[in-house]
Design a protein around this motif. Structure first.
Motif, PDB file in Angstrom:
ATOM      1  N   GLU A 240       0.818  -1.209   0.000  1.00 31.78           N
ATOM      2  CA  GLU A 240       0.000   0.000   0.000  1.00 31.78           C
ATOM      3  C   GLU A 240       0.855   1.263   0.000  1.00 31.78           C
ATOM      4  O   GLU A 240       1.985   1.268   0.461  1.00 31.78           O
ATOM      5  N   GLY A 241       0.250   2.337  -0.523  1.00 28.67           N
ATOM      6  CA  GLY A 241       0.830   3.663  -0.389  1.00 28.67           C
ATOM      7  C   GLY A 241       1.705   4.140  -1.517  1.00 28.67           C
ATOM      8  O   GLY A 241       2.274   5.226  -1.435  1.00 28.67           O
ATOM      9  N   ALA A 242       1.837   3.365  -2.587  1.00 27.47           N
ATOM     10  CA  ALA A 242       2.707   3.762  -3.692  1.00 27.47           C
ATOM     11  C   ALA A 242       2.038   4.818  -4.561  1.00 27.47           C
ATOM     12  O   ALA A 242       0.813   4.938  -4.624  1.00 27.47           O
ATOM     13  N   SER A 243       2.868   5.586  -5.254  1.00 35.22           N
ATOM     14  CA  SER A 243       2.425   6.453  -6.346  1.00 35.22           C
ATOM     15  C   SER A 243       3.193   6.053  -7.598  1.00 35.22           C
ATOM     16  O   SER A 243       4.374   5.696  -7.518  1.00 35.22           O
ATOM     17  N   ILE A 244       2.531   6.107  -8.740  1.00 39.45           N
ATOM     18  CA  ILE A 244       3.164   5.813 -10.020  1.00 39.45           C
ATOM     19  C   ILE A 244       2.948   7.012 -10.930  1.00 39.45           C
ATOM     20  O   ILE A 244       1.806   7.426 -11.173  1.00 39.45           O
ATOM     21  N   ILE A 245       4.042   7.583 -11.411  1.00 47.17           N
ATOM     22  CA  ILE A 245       3.986   8.751 -12.281  1.00 47.17           C
ATOM     23  C   ILE A 245       4.709   8.412 -13.581  1.00 47.17           C
ATOM     24  O   ILE A 245       5.892   8.047 -13.563  1.00 47.17           O
ATOM     25  N   LEU A 246       4.001   8.524 -14.697  1.00 49.00           N
ATOM     26  CA  LEU A 246       4.546   8.190 -16.008  1.00 49.00           C
ATOM     27  C   LEU A 246       4.397   9.390 -16.920  1.00 49.00           C
ATOM     28  O   LEU A 246       3.300   9.936 -17.064  1.00 49.00           O
ATOM     29  N   LYS A 247       5.501   9.807 -17.554  1.00 51.80           N
ATOM     30  CA  LYS A 247       5.458  10.954 -18.452  1.00 51.80           C
ATOM     31  C   LYS A 247       6.243  10.635 -19.721  1.00 51.80           C
ATOM     32  O   LYS A 247       7.365  10.129 -19.650  1.00 51.80           O
ATOM     33  N   ASP A 248       5.622  10.919 -20.856  1.00 46.88           N
ATOM     34  CA  ASP A 248       6.300  10.827 -22.150  1.00 46.88           C
ATOM     35  C   ASP A 248       6.883   9.430 -22.383  1.00 46.88           C
ATOM     36  O   ASP A 248       8.010   9.290 -22.853  1.00 46.88           O
ATOM     37  N   CYS A 249       6.118   8.395 -22.061  1.00 48.10           N
ATOM     38  CA  CYS A 249       6.577   7.019 -22.229  1.00 48.10           C
ATOM     39  C   CYS A 249       5.724   6.301 -23.270  1.00 48.10           C
ATOM     40  O   CYS A 249       4.622   6.747 -23.607  1.00 48.10           O
ATOM     41  N   ILE A 250       6.237   5.181 -23.773  1.00 47.62           N
ATOM     42  CA  ILE A 250       5.491   4.306 -24.670  1.00 47.62           C
ATOM     43  C   ILE A 250       5.536   2.904 -24.070  1.00 47.62           C
ATOM     44  O   ILE A 250       6.605   2.398 -23.717  1.00 47.62           O
ATOM     45  N   PHE A 251       4.360   2.281 -23.962  1.00 46.05           N
ATOM     46  CA  PHE A 251       4.251   0.929 -23.445  1.00 46.05           C
ATOM     47  C   PHE A 251       3.565   0.071 -24.500  1.00 46.05           C
ATOM     48  O   PHE A 251       2.463   0.404 -24.957  1.00 46.05           O
ATOM     49  N   SER A 252       4.201  -1.011 -24.884  1.00 50.14           N
ATOM     50  CA  SER A 252       3.653  -1.841 -25.954  1.00 50.14           C
ATOM     51  C   SER A 252       3.847  -3.317 -25.629  1.00 50.14           C
ATOM     52  O   SER A 252       4.856  -3.714 -25.038  1.00 50.14           O
ATOM     53  N   ASN A 253       2.869  -4.107 -26.049  1.00 52.11           N
ATOM     54  CA  ASN A 253       2.949  -5.571 -25.976  1.00 52.11           C
ATOM     55  C   ASN A 253       2.983  -6.115 -24.553  1.00 52.11           C
ATOM     56  O   ASN A 253       4.034  -6.431 -23.996  1.00 52.11           O
ATOM     57  N   VAL A 254       1.811  -6.186 -23.964  1.00 51.55           N
ATOM     58  CA  VAL A 254       1.601  -6.939 -22.731  1.00 51.55           C
ATOM     59  C   VAL A 254       0.401  -7.844 -22.955  1.00 51.55           C
ATOM     60  O   VAL A 254      -0.529  -7.495 -23.687  1.00 51.55           O
ATOM     61  N   SER A 255       0.415  -9.012 -22.333  1.00 51.97           N
ATOM     62  CA  SER A 255      -0.756  -9.883 -22.451  1.00 51.97           C
ATOM     63  C   SER A 255      -1.806  -9.513 -21.420  1.00 51.97           C
ATOM     64  O   SER A 255      -2.994  -9.797 -21.602  1.00 51.97           O
ATOM     65  N   GLY A 256      -1.378  -8.859 -20.328  1.00 54.22           N
ATOM     66  CA  GLY A 256      -2.323  -8.479 -19.284  1.00 54.22           C
ATOM     67  C   GLY A 256      -2.596  -6.996 -19.261  1.00 54.22           C
ATOM     68  O   GLY A 256      -3.579  -6.522 -19.813  1.00 54.22           O
ATOM     69  N   GLN A 257      -1.713  -6.239 -18.601  1.00 53.04           N
ATOM     70  CA  GLN A 257      -1.916  -4.815 -18.425  1.00 53.04           C
ATOM     71  C   GLN A 257      -0.581  -4.130 -18.191  1.00 53.04           C
ATOM     72  O   GLN A 257       0.382  -4.760 -17.770  1.00 53.04           O
ATOM     73  N   VAL A 258      -0.526  -2.828 -18.455  1.00 51.01           N
ATOM     74  CA  VAL A 258       0.700  -2.069 -18.218  1.00 51.01           C
ATOM     75  C   VAL A 258       0.905  -1.866 -16.721  1.00 51.01           C
ATOM     76  O   VAL A 258       1.989  -2.084 -16.187  1.00 51.01           O
TER      77      VAL A 258
END
Length: 656
Positions: A240-258
């Protein structure tokens, strides 16, 4: 408190201010020897020629005064985040960096691209650093060379109280391939995750990640061996308690989720990113292929601004309790989905499956093109099953499908407007072929009811706006689901032919260099968003995005203020970090006070203090990062305009 006091002030050698008046020694001597340490001495004893300050004329302060000082002084790097102490106007280049939120105290470690040695694998380099330092060093930023290739063979755990930061070294994307590990029970497979957090924060910027080693396949000759090893997730929370910050990224090819959250998160903030090729029947099923999967967890703030989702089998956002839909999920306390583009998605179980929601959800200025391409099918028990938290059903007893839905409540404030959607000719051909399947409705009945009369304008259907360079719609996969899988989810993948029944799965280089979701300027969507901007991801219109970031306006909405009335507009941007602008209009000259309060009603800042201001439009900026020496935390704040005639108050959200 005693420990903090010891570090509150530090005595240093004179830093050597460049051009300043002399110290007023004559006046100080006068106070001690002539005035005998009294305050109200007659000024006829005082000689301004020798006992005044070094009183320079105004021109000196306009043209000559300079309070910059030596870069060798401890003060030069002694302020927060490594900036100079004191007035940053004397260091203008550093002030620009400070306003941009940079951190000069960063502890950067440049990681080398893969060079064929085991030591050059991505996480091997990071693990070596954290092992040597007993964890992630303070301020550490892992910097990858932009435009270079990195291979990754293992997952890295981010422990609580740590922050994992990784970014590109320049304006080119650094590319990471999830790569076969060469060890364990399945050495031919890449790791299932890139990063897992047990409560620590994750910040990624300028990185392109793909879930398998694409160069190992040869689609033109029917070779898809690596596709059958694609991993399930890139980022996962286990504490618990995490933060996730994503900027100017590309995510490709997962079978589940990013992103997958198995525990409550503080904040997930995603800006200027591309989510592509979500899902793979080679290793999963039609119920997978998502952008952000919150499972049933709580998320205090979910922010998506200026992102593009392309080629997704299931939902860009999933927040759903599969095992007990009526028990529901933790709340999304605040959700903002602004200026995003959704294109070429089956939308197997919807688009924005929001689960239980809290105080406010804002869905504005988005563009949807073939975004729910599998369509609404009231006869499909497999797909309708995951709308079981809405309480809405068809006459046949199946759950009613909608693109955007949530568990009903009586308290959430919904803001949904300036959204546009279109069906391409290819998408319409699928609907024409299967009459039981149609375009569907963007909003659930509950959300429409919450919006009231505003629901009619929340979404507008338009002609295909003609995205400039995008993959083809996954018609082969959609046909496969209906005719081969017979509308079931868990079909064996040996029935599935990736050459003809997959999405148009372009490699990561295509999304780095060629993909272009800009569209025709003649489309109604081009000026259809708030303030006359294009709907959808503004990264595809960079000049207009720059104007938007500056708070500008285009088109007919340039004069939103009503004449002859007091008006307090919504701050912009909102949410914000760390600065936001507040615009207001006065119909006559008035004494004005503008105050910021926290959610407890305590004063946080006084932006305007009983000033006499002229009639017309005024703008004030609040920098919560430099709030007159006060520490301002993330949260909900209220700003209030007060004059002798009235009081106006609005809410704003600071997200750090």
């Amino acid at each position: 408190m005693i420990t903090q006091a010891a570090d509150a002030f530090k005595m240093i050698e004179d830093p050597g201010l460049k051009n300043k008046p002399n110290l007023m020694l004559g006046m100080m001597e006068y106070y001690v020897t002539v005035a005998n340490k009294t305050k109200d001495t007659p000024n006829d004893y005082w000689d301004p020629a020798t006992q005044d300050m070094d009183r320079r004329p105004i021109g000196y302060y306009v043209n000559e005064f300079d309070a910059s000082y030596s870069t060798s002084s401890p003060a030069y790097t002694g302020a927060a985040k490594g900036f100079p102490a004191g007035d940053l106007n004397w260091f203008p280049e550093l002030k620009v960096k400070w306003l941009a939120g940079e951190n000069l105290a960063e502890n950067v470690l440049r990681l080398r691209p893969f060079d064929g040695t085991p030591e050059s694998y991505l996480m091997a380099q990071i693990r070596a650093d954290t092992t040597a330092n007993g964890g992630i060093p303070e301020g550490r930023v892992y910097e990858l060379e932009g435009g270079k290739i990195y291979l990754n063979t293992e997952s890295f755990y981010v422990e609580k109280e740590y922050t994992f930061r990784m970014r590109s070294s320049n304006n080119q994307k650094a590319i990471i391939y999830q790569y076969p590990t060469g060890t364990g029970d399945n050495p031919q497979d890449p790791p299932g995750y890139l990063l897992r957090t047990r409560g620590g924060d994750i910040i990624l910027e300028g990185i392109a990640i793909t879930g398998y080693y694409e160069p190992g396949d040869d689609p033109a000759n029917g070779v898809f061996d690596q596709l059958y090893t694609v991993g399930g997730t890139f980022l996962r929370t286990d504490g618990e308690g995490a933060s996730i910050i994503l900027k100017d990224c590309i995510f490709s090819n997962v079978s589940g989720q990013v992103i997958r959250t198995e525990a409550s998160t503080k904040k997930i903030e995603v800006e200027d990113c591309i989510f592509a090729n979500l899902g793979a029947l080679s290793t999963s099923n039609f119920g997978a292929g998502k952008g952000i999967d919150l499972r049933a967890s709580t998320c205090d703030s979910l922010i998506l601004i200026n992102n593009t989702f392309v080629n997704y089998i299931d939902r860009p956002i999933r927040h759903y309790n599969f095992s007990n839909p009526l028990a529901g999920t933790g709340n999304i306390g605040y959700g903002l989905f602004d200026h995003n583009t959704f294109v070429n998605g089956m939308g197997f179980h919807g688009l924005l499956s929001l689960g239980n929601v809290g105080e406010e959800i804002v869905i504005t200025n988005n563009l949807f093109v073939d975004a729910f391409a599998a369509g609404e099918d009231s006869t499909d028990q497999t797909r309708t099953a995951e709308w079981a938290n809405t309480g809405e059903q068809y006459a046949n007893g199946n759950n009613r499908m909608a693109w955007i839905f949530a568990a009903p409540n009586d308290t959430t404030r919904w803001v949904v407007d300036h959204n546009y959607y279109a069906v391409s000719a290819a998408g319409q051909s699928f609907f024409d072929k299967y009459p039981e399947i149609g375009v569907g409705e963007p909003l659930s009945n509950y959300i429409k009811s919450a919006l009231g009369a505003q629901a009619a304008d929340a979404f507008k259907m338009i002609e295909d706006p003609g995205l400039k360079n995008k993959p083809n719609l996954m018609l082969g996969m959609m046909e496969y689901y209906v005719t081969v899988a017979n509308k079931t989810k868990d079909t064996p993948n040996d029935y599935w032919d990736p050459a003809t029944q997959d999405m148009d799965r372009r490699p990561i280089g295509y999304y780095v260099n060629e993909f272009d979701a800009s569209y025709s300027t003649s489309s109604p969507a081009y000026t259809g968003a708030a303030k006359g901007f294009p709907a959808g991801d503004l990264n595809w219109f960079p000049e207009l995005k720059k104007l938007w970031l500056e708070g500008g306006t285009v088109g007919v909405d340039d004069e939103p203020v009503i004449k002859n009335e007091f008006v307090l507009e919504q701050n912009y941007p909102n949410p914000f970090n760390p600065t936001t602008s507040i615009r207001y209009q006065l119909p006559k000259a008035s004494n004005v006070t503008i105050t910021v309060y926290n959610s407890l009603g305590q004063e946080v800042a006084k932006l305007v203090n009983n000033e006499l201001q002229s009639a017309g439009v005024h703008t004030i900026t609040w920098n919560a990062k430099d709030n007159y020496g006060k520490s301002v935390a993330s949260g909900i704040y209220f700003y209030q305009l007060k004059s002798s005639d009235l009081v106006l108050t609005k809410k704003m959200i600071l997200l750090k």
